[in-house]
Each structure stands twice: as structure tokens, then as C-alpha cells.
Design a protein around this motif. Sequence first.
Motif, PDB file in Angstrom:
ATOM      1  N   ALA A 178       1.024  -1.331   0.017  1.00 49.96           N
ATOM      2  CA  ALA A 178      -0.313   0.183   0.366  1.00 49.96           C
ATOM      3  C   ALA A 178       0.840   1.347   0.356  1.00 49.96           C
ATOM      4  N   SER A 203      -3.649   4.974   3.835  1.00 48.34           N
ATOM      5  CA  SER A 203      -2.566   4.187   4.764  1.00 48.34           C
ATOM      6  C   SER A 203      -1.499   5.215   4.501  1.00 48.34           C
ATOM      7  N   ASP A 247      -2.282   2.389  12.849  1.00 48.64           N
ATOM      8  CA  ASP A 247      -1.907   1.717  11.376  1.00 48.64           C
ATOM      9  C   ASP A 247      -0.423   1.485  11.605  1.00 48.64           C
TER      10      ASP A 247
END
Length: 236
Positions: free
Chosen positions: A26, A52, A61
Motif C-alpha cells: 500500500a 494508509s 496503523d
Amino acid sequence: MQREDTAVISLRGIGLTYPGPPPVTALHPCDLQVGQGEFVTIVGPSGSGKSSLLNIVGLLDTPTRGDYFLDGIDTATVSDAQRAALRSERIGFVFQSFHLLPHRSAQENVELAMVYQRVPRAVRRRRAADVLTRVGLGHRVQGLPTQLSGGERQRVAIARALVAEPSLVLCDEPTGNLDSDTASSVLDLLDELHADGMTILVITHDTHVAARGQRTITIRDGALTETRRSEVSTPC
């Protein structure tokens, strides 16, 4: 928590690959520095890797490679609890869809950002009222989101992002649900906050919004290139 003297955001060889089969990259390894008081915009089409990158910068994340320093803190060395505290205390989020509780006043929505920091109620109320005044809504502190215009709701969301005095305001498509005139007024507010020294990172698909930044990062197929005003785009 390990510290280095560095920028507000320092990404070093950061990459993100989702496991397969087959694995999907990503975000290709990249470097990005955002200094104190900078206004940086990130632009790219749907599926380019903007989300992302936002999730990594927002500590939502974890990258699969590279290092991320936030205010000089190596985010890979902190516990889950410390990570949540960094996110709460150092990053203010502004989303396209406002994310306001409909049955809470503007002031109460802003106060909620301080609840988990154990700020006393009287202090929360004062800070919320002060920051709503700062974003031009001192006269609407008791208004419910259903009684506010789209631009006013986004100003409440910006006030909520500011109330904890974060190092970084991270905006995800902040004008996506607004008409052009209202969007312009919200962007003017971000310009004012930047002029006051706030560090701002705006993720957008809109090149007109991106043009407000001092620097623009273009992301496509998970790869970043950077444009500074009056300069030619070069790889990050």
C-alpha cells in the motif's frame, strides 16, 4: 519512550505491505519530514495510498518497515497505552464527516476530546468555550450539530482537534462535504491557525485544497513525490 531532536513528523523508510496471499504493497518505502509550524498537503486519487499514510501518521496503523518519529519519539518503542496517549495528546483529527454526537452541544462535543485525559470538568468547559471562540463559534457553544450549518459543524470539529493543544492537526478531506464557499471559509481558518504556528497536514483529492499548503506531497500507487511552491516535483 526514546526521543530524538527532530521534526514533528519524521518518516524514515516507512512502508506498508498487507499480508497475502498475495501480499499487497500500500505504501512503498519513503521519507517525509514535517517541521514545526509547517502546512503540508497530501494529494492523490482514490486508492493511491493516502489513507494508509494517514493511518500511519495518525498512529492508527503500524508500518511494516521503517521508522516513525513523532515529536522526536520513536513510535516503535512505545506500548499500546503510550501509543494511545500520544495519539490523544499530540494529534488532533479533523474528518470529512465531522463525527459529532448529534445530541450533544458544540461545547460538549469539544469537551469529549479531554475526557480521557482526566481534565477536570470546569477546566474542560472553559477550554472548550475558549477554542470555540477561537474558531469563530463563540456565539454557538450551546448549538446542537443539527442546528449548525456544514461549515459550523466542521469548525466544531476543528475546535475539538485543537482543544488538547496538539503538536499536529491531521485533516482528512476536511472540505469534502462542503460547498465551495463554505470550504473556502474552512480553509481560511486553517490558514489562520497555520499563521499562529500550528503544524497542519491535510490529506485531500482536491488540487485547489492542496494548493493552500507550503508543500504538496503527491501520492500515486503508494509512491510519494513532493512539490514545494515554485519548484518542480521531485521524488521524496
